[in-house]
Design a protein around this motif. Structure first.
Motif, PDB file in Angstrom:
ATOM      1  N   PRO A 223       5.214 -42.813 -20.828  1.00 57.53           N
ATOM      2  CA  PRO A 223       6.307 -42.395 -21.385  1.00 57.53           C
ATOM      3  C   PRO A 223       6.092 -42.079 -22.884  1.00 57.53           C
ATOM      4  CG  PRO A 223       6.714 -44.487 -19.893  1.00 57.53           C
ATOM      5  CD  PRO A 223       5.457 -44.007 -20.099  1.00 57.53           C
ATOM      6  N   GLU A 224       6.913 -41.234 -23.484  1.00 55.79           N
ATOM      7  CA  GLU A 224       6.682 -40.766 -24.860  1.00 55.79           C
ATOM      8  C   GLU A 224       7.928 -41.063 -25.627  1.00 55.79           C
ATOM      9  OE1 GLU A 224       4.739 -36.808 -26.576  1.00 55.79           O
ATOM     10  OE2 GLU A 224       4.512 -37.229 -24.388  1.00 55.79           O
ATOM     11  N   ARG A 225       7.471 -41.776 -26.827  1.00 50.55           N
ATOM     12  CA  ARG A 225       8.493 -42.028 -27.838  1.00 50.55           C
ATOM     13  C   ARG A 225       9.284 -40.926 -28.344  1.00 50.55           C
ATOM     14  NH1 ARG A 225       7.052 -45.378 -32.968  1.00 50.55           N
ATOM     15  NH2 ARG A 225       9.068 -45.712 -33.769  1.00 50.55           N
ATOM     16  N   THR A 226      10.451 -40.628 -28.481  1.00 50.12           N
ATOM     17  CA  THR A 226      10.963 -39.399 -29.074  1.00 50.12           C
ATOM     18  C   THR A 226      11.120 -39.520 -30.735  1.00 50.12           C
ATOM     19  OG1 THR A 226      13.256 -40.372 -28.344  1.00 50.12           O
ATOM     20  CG2 THR A 226      12.282 -38.746 -26.870  1.00 50.12           C
ATOM     21  N   SER A 227      11.496 -40.862 -31.271  1.00 54.51           N
ATOM     22  CA  SER A 227      11.668 -41.030 -32.475  1.00 54.51           C
ATOM     23  C   SER A 227      10.353 -41.305 -32.867  1.00 54.51           C
ATOM     24  CB  SER A 227      12.367 -41.957 -32.642  1.00 54.51           C
ATOM     25  OG  SER A 227      12.064 -43.275 -32.194  1.00 54.51           O
ATOM     26  N   ASN A 228       9.972 -41.210 -34.526  1.00 52.84           N
ATOM     27  CA  ASN A 228       8.701 -41.547 -34.865  1.00 52.84           C
ATOM     28  C   ASN A 228       8.990 -42.391 -36.357  1.00 52.84           C
ATOM     29  OD1 ASN A 228       9.046 -39.486 -36.252  1.00 52.84           O
ATOM     30  ND2 ASN A 228       7.649 -38.107 -35.638  1.00 52.84           N
ATOM     31  N   GLY A 229       9.954 -42.933 -36.437  1.00 49.61           N
ATOM     32  CA  GLY A 229      10.196 -43.695 -37.765  1.00 49.61           C
ATOM     33  C   GLY A 229       9.221 -44.882 -37.733  1.00 49.61           C
ATOM     34  N   GLU A 230       8.773 -45.317 -39.073  1.00 53.78           N
ATOM     35  CA  GLU A 230       8.299 -46.769 -39.004  1.00 53.78           C
ATOM     36  C   GLU A 230       8.999 -47.994 -38.482  1.00 53.78           C
ATOM     37  OE1 GLU A 230       5.218 -48.393 -40.636  1.00 53.78           O
ATOM     38  OE2 GLU A 230       4.394 -46.444 -39.578  1.00 53.78           O
ATOM     39  N   VAL A 231       8.656 -48.763 -37.771  1.00 56.43           N
ATOM     40  CA  VAL A 231       9.097 -49.930 -37.267  1.00 56.43           C
ATOM     41  C   VAL A 231       8.799 -51.089 -37.881  1.00 56.43           C
ATOM     42  CG1 VAL A 231       9.912 -51.200 -35.179  1.00 56.43           C
ATOM     43  CG2 VAL A 231       9.462 -48.870 -35.004  1.00 56.43           C
ATOM     44  N   LEU A 232       9.721 -51.976 -38.709  1.00 56.47           N
ATOM     45  CA  LEU A 232       9.372 -53.211 -39.217  1.00 56.47           C
ATOM     46  C   LEU A 232       8.761 -54.213 -38.224  1.00 56.47           C
ATOM     47  CD1 LEU A 232      12.652 -53.795 -41.396  1.00 56.47           C
ATOM     48  CD2 LEU A 232      10.193 -53.303 -42.272  1.00 56.47           C
ATOM     49  N   SER A 233       7.812 -54.886 -38.627  1.00 57.84           N
ATOM     50  CA  SER A 233       7.485 -56.017 -37.691  1.00 57.84           C
ATOM     51  C   SER A 233       8.634 -56.785 -37.197  1.00 57.84           C
ATOM     52  CB  SER A 233       6.439 -56.958 -38.575  1.00 57.84           C
ATOM     53  OG  SER A 233       5.377 -56.288 -38.862  1.00 57.84           O
ATOM     54  N   ARG A 234       8.518 -57.127 -35.716  1.00 59.32           N
ATOM     55  CA  ARG A 234       9.690 -58.103 -35.421  1.00 59.32           C
ATOM     56  C   ARG A 234       9.040 -58.848 -34.245  1.00 59.32           C
ATOM     57  NH1 ARG A 234      13.374 -52.883 -34.152  1.00 59.32           N
ATOM     58  NH2 ARG A 234      11.853 -51.821 -32.561  1.00 59.32           N
ATOM     59  N   GLY A 235       9.674 -59.760 -33.839  1.00 57.16           N
ATOM     60  CA  GLY A 235       9.295 -60.749 -32.650  1.00 57.16           C
ATOM     61  C   GLY A 235       9.318 -59.925 -31.528  1.00 57.16           C
ATOM     62  N   VAL A 236       8.137 -59.867 -30.423  1.00 54.73           N
ATOM     63  CA  VAL A 236       8.038 -59.162 -29.344  1.00 54.73           C
ATOM     64  C   VAL A 236       8.088 -60.217 -28.075  1.00 54.73           C
ATOM     65  CG1 VAL A 236       7.184 -57.055 -30.007  1.00 54.73           C
ATOM     66  CG2 VAL A 236       5.603 -59.036 -29.639  1.00 54.73           C
ATOM     67  N   PRO A 237       8.734 -60.045 -27.179  1.00 56.41           N
ATOM     68  CA  PRO A 237       8.818 -60.892 -26.184  1.00 56.41           C
ATOM     69  C   PRO A 237       7.379 -60.901 -25.310  1.00 56.41           C
ATOM     70  CG  PRO A 237      10.039 -59.274 -25.440  1.00 56.41           C
ATOM     71  CD  PRO A 237       9.822 -58.883 -26.978  1.00 56.41           C
ATOM     72  N   VAL A 238       7.177 -62.011 -24.646  1.00 58.98           N
ATOM     73  CA  VAL A 238       6.300 -61.959 -23.457  1.00 58.98           C
ATOM     74  C   VAL A 238       6.817 -61.094 -22.386  1.00 58.98           C
ATOM     75  CG1 VAL A 238       4.836 -63.268 -21.832  1.00 58.98           C
ATOM     76  CG2 VAL A 238       5.182 -64.330 -23.919  1.00 58.98           C
ATOM     77  N   GLY A 239       5.633 -60.040 -22.035  1.00 56.65           N
ATOM     78  CA  GLY A 239       6.184 -59.099 -20.990  1.00 56.65           C
ATOM     79  C   GLY A 239       6.624 -57.649 -21.683  1.00 56.65           C
ATOM     80  N   ALA A 240       6.682 -57.594 -22.868  1.00 52.84           N
ATOM     81  CA  ALA A 240       6.963 -56.344 -23.485  1.00 52.84           C
ATOM     82  C   ALA A 240       6.064 -55.413 -23.026  1.00 52.84           C
ATOM     83  CB  ALA A 240       6.774 -56.621 -25.133  1.00 52.84           C
ATOM     84  N   VAL A 241       6.520 -54.141 -22.605  1.00 53.91           N
ATOM     85  CA  VAL A 241       5.841 -52.924 -22.295  1.00 53.91           C
ATOM     86  C   VAL A 241       5.881 -51.958 -23.396  1.00 53.91           C
ATOM     87  CG1 VAL A 241       5.655 -51.114 -20.585  1.00 53.91           C
ATOM     88  CG2 VAL A 241       6.619 -53.208 -19.795  1.00 53.91           C
ATOM     89  N   GLU A 242       4.727 -51.586 -23.936  1.00 55.44           N
ATOM     90  CA  GLU A 242       4.696 -50.602 -25.031  1.00 55.44           C
ATOM     91  C   GLU A 242       3.956 -49.656 -24.903  1.00 55.44           C
ATOM     92  OE1 GLU A 242       3.291 -53.280 -28.219  1.00 55.44           O
ATOM     93  OE2 GLU A 242       5.211 -54.420 -28.430  1.00 55.44           O
ATOM     94  N   VAL A 243       3.928 -48.568 -25.612  1.00 55.81           N
ATOM     95  CA  VAL A 243       3.050 -47.536 -25.581  1.00 55.81           C
ATOM     96  C   VAL A 243       2.475 -47.125 -26.817  1.00 55.81           C
ATOM     97  CG1 VAL A 243       2.838 -45.136 -24.533  1.00 55.81           C
ATOM     98  CG2 VAL A 243       4.575 -46.541 -23.937  1.00 55.81           C
ATOM     99  N   PRO A 244       1.550 -47.947 -27.142  1.00 58.37           N
ATOM    100  CA  PRO A 244       0.986 -47.881 -28.511  1.00 58.37           C
ATOM    101  C   PRO A 244      -0.160 -46.633 -28.864  1.00 58.37           C
ATOM    102  CG  PRO A 244      -0.357 -49.671 -27.331  1.00 58.37           C
ATOM    103  CD  PRO A 244       0.790 -49.160 -26.558  1.00 58.37           C
ATOM    104  N   SER A 245      -0.755 -46.196 -27.659  1.00 60.82           N
ATOM    105  CA  SER A 245      -1.502 -44.920 -27.763  1.00 60.82           C
ATOM    106  C   SER A 245      -1.224 -43.883 -26.606  1.00 60.82           C
ATOM    107  CB  SER A 245      -2.871 -45.673 -27.685  1.00 60.82           C
ATOM    108  OG  SER A 245      -3.166 -45.827 -26.378  1.00 60.82           O
ATOM    109  N   ARG A 246      -1.995 -42.895 -26.872  1.00 63.73           N
ATOM    110  CA  ARG A 246      -1.614 -41.874 -25.826  1.00 63.73           C
ATOM    111  C   ARG A 246      -2.497 -41.939 -24.436  1.00 63.73           C
ATOM    112  NH1 ARG A 246       0.457 -37.505 -28.723  1.00 63.73           N
ATOM    113  NH2 ARG A 246       1.046 -37.081 -26.705  1.00 63.73           N
ATOM    114  N   GLU A 247      -3.131 -43.042 -24.669  1.00 65.59           N
ATOM    115  CA  GLU A 247      -4.216 -43.314 -23.381  1.00 65.59           C
ATOM    116  C   GLU A 247      -3.524 -44.263 -22.418  1.00 65.59           C
ATOM    117  OE1 GLU A 247      -6.927 -44.000 -26.473  1.00 65.59           O
ATOM    118  OE2 GLU A 247      -6.196 -41.895 -26.398  1.00 65.59           O
TER     119      GLU A 247
END
Lengths: 337, 255
Positions: A223-247
């Motif tokens: 999946p691809e993020r449609t917005s690209n603003g900077e996100v402030l650091s925040r608490g992330v839950p165990v189990g979080a699914v993220e897309v940090p890179s294109r790979e």
């Protein structure tokens, strides 16, 4: 009387528990047993409390020798278990005589096994937990020659008693396949992925070899993020699914850094995290969408099975006169509603 | 923290064991006070099944045991806490101040020149801007309770390293974006390291493991590379303790 065990072949094993729940507020991940169901079951089968220290064995063969009589239980990934050379069963209490060797070999479906010892294991705590934390350099990684003290020794138990059908009373052994189905709920930032967020449920992902207790990396259609603003650091839950890179897709597990700045697409359920704890590199993962209410109900059903197991074990141990008083843990009111 | 009505908030489901509460007022300071006030309140209320709260800048992650409480119950708790914020003074402890000696540049701050070049200012200006600011610890972050702070008044945000380092030493003083931080433990990192403090920040034999908490004040002070060793083995402590002793020793040792 206390007992002692001597590690002969550590493989990749640590002393852990259910985790450092007070850690995140101090910036430390919760850590602890990745497959919480199997860890709880091992402790219950050994007559311990759920959160007692036990051994987590990841992937590699393991061997230890009891220098006193002890009682153990092994759960988690399927494996070949022998005690004093005799083939033995997982998911059952096992009596080990002084001088006998416990050998665990051939973890090749699933990844993590749990070995609990009646009376549990003496280990240092940090914020109330023995769970290793690789970042702050805390924890008991087992080595050849490590000696572990247990708080109790248990005289040899006549084996026939353990042929009682404990497990027909309701304990489900988790399935360990190379095709894993993992339940997730929508993450708080699902909107940032627009329609591409649906790819998570239509694609199949492959577990990368770079996965560990911090997170699993999964290859597949992203999946691809449609917005690209900077996100402030925040608490992330165990189990979080993220897309940090294109790979790769990143699914954070119990060793995750407490804060981060990536949008959270989805969150794996508590029972789904146990499934991922057993994922091997190369295994295939598919995600299925559920709701928080449904996930909670599933989690509570699974815990209720462990409570049933606890009652059975207490009864059997009581009949055998094994030195633990019944350890009732009343189900909280919320769990019954 | 002072008495104030909570900023307006949004509450998001974050799996079956957590909620994310985001403060959405226009005023970032108000958002920060709200999420930290709420985290303190949740901490103090001691509700069964609540594991704890992780507040950052404008959000707080509330973690709970879904066997003991439901997400709906926790949500109700959060709303109660937000109402209560306006009624009580909360934990009104005065901020403590920390003096952080730093060796800038060289092997201690391998990215100092890179940052200066990118900002279009001199290395001395980077150090001056970094040391003249008073920093408020905004939150404890990963790894290991790092003090996350609003960064120095650089002309522009500092880009992260394209290739994050596999290992950044404990005590590394770093900047990225509009933020500043000290690394309490060795960890991988993509922030620009401009210096290093010889003081040890993390002590896992002590609780809490790091000496500061959100709201406390930090100041950086430049020291010479040859003085690094004098401070090694000492712990970062609120001002008036360790550093005063060091200064006494140093002045006593002078001929």
């Amino acid at each position: 009387m206390s007992g002692e065990i001597l590690i002969q072949q550590p493989g990749n094993s640590v002393v852990t528990d259910l985790g450092r729940t007070r850690g995140p507020r101090f910036g430390l991940p919760v850590n602890g047993a990745l497959d919480q169901y199997s860890a709880r079951a091992a402790n219950i089968l050994a007559g311990n409390q759920d959160n007692h220290p036990l051994v987590e064995i990841t992937a590699l063969d393991f061997r230890m020798k009891a220098t006193t009589d002890i009682l153990i239980a092994v759960t988690g990934a399927p494996l070949t278990l022998t005690v004093g050379g005799r083939p033995s069963s997982q998911w059952e209490p096992i009596s080990v005589r002084a001088g006998e060797t416990v050998s665990i070999r051939g973890i090749n479906r699933g990844l993590r096994a749990y070995l609990a010892i009646h009376g549990s294991i003496e280990a240092e705590t940090l914020l109330g937990s023995v769970a290793p934390d690789t970042v702050v350099g805390f924890g008991l990684q087992l080595k050849e020659g490590t000696s572990l003290l247990t708080r109790k020794s248990v005289g040899p138990v006549r084996q026939p008693y353990f042929d009682l059908p404990l497990f027909r009373l309701g304990l489900e052994r988790p399935r360990m396949d190379s095709d894993l189905l993992v339940d997730v709920t929508d993450g708080p930032d699902v909107a940032e992925f627009g329609a591409s967020g649906e790819l998570l449920f239509t694609s199949e992902y492959a577990v990368s070899g770079r996965s560990n207790h911090i997170g699993l990396r999964l290859g597949g259609e992203l999946p691809e993020r449609t917005s690209n603003g900077e996100v402030l650091s925040r608490g992330v839950p165990v189990g979080a699914v993220e897309v940090p890179s294109r790979e790769e897709l990143l699914v954070l597990h119990r060793g995750r850094g407490v804060t981060a700045g990536y949008p959270v697409l989805a969150v794996v359920t508590s029972t789904g995290l146990d499934v991922l704890a057993q994922a091997r590199p190369g295994d295939k993962v598919r995600f299925r969408k559920t709701t928080v209410a449904e996930a909670t109900a599933t989690h509570r059903r699974s815990r209720a099975q462990l409570e049933t197991l606890r009652e059975s074990v207490n009864t059997v141990f009581g009949l055998l006169g094994i030195g633990c008083r019944p350890q009732w843990q009343d189900l909280p009111v919320a769990a019954c509603s | 923290m002072s008495v104030l009505a909570a900023a307006p908030t949004e509450i998001y489901e974050s799996g079956d064991s957590a909620l994310r509460v985001v403060a959405i007022s226009e005023v970032s300071e108000h958002n920060w006070l709200t999420v930290h006030g709420l985290a303190d309140w949740l901490e103090d209320c001691g509700a069964e099944g609540l594991h704890g709260a992780v507040p950052t800048y404008d959000s707080v992650l509330v973690e709970f045991d879904p066997i003991l409480v439901s997400a709906r119950q926790v949500r109700a708790f959060v709303k109660l806490g937000l109402l209560e914020l306006g009624r009580s003074a909360g934990s009104a402890t005065a901020p403590r101040e920390f003096d952080v000696p730093v060796v800038y540049g060289g092997e201690f701050g391998p990215d100092l020149e890179r940052v200066a070049q990118h900002q279009g200012i001199s290395v001395d200006d980077v150090i001056r801007l970094h040391t003249e600011k008073t920093y408020t610890v905004r939150c404890l972050g990963a790894p290991a309770g790092s003090p996350m702070m609003d960064g120095p008044a650089f002309p522009k945000p500092v880009p992260r390293l394209k290739d994050p380092r596999l290992s950044v030493p404990a005590g590394a003083v770093a900047v990225a974006g509009r933020q500043a931080v000290i690394a309490p433990a060795v960890a991988p990192g993509g922030w620009c390291v401009i210096g290093q403090t010889p003081l040890s920040v993390l002590n896992i034999r002590r609780e809490p493991l790091v000496p500061y908490k959100p709201g406390d004040i930090l100041r950086f002070r430049q020291i010479r590379a040859e003085d690094f060793g004098q401070y090694q083995g000492l712990e970062l402590e609120p001002q008036g303790l360790v550093l005063a002793d060091v200064d006494r020793e140093k002045s006593g040792a002078r001929p």
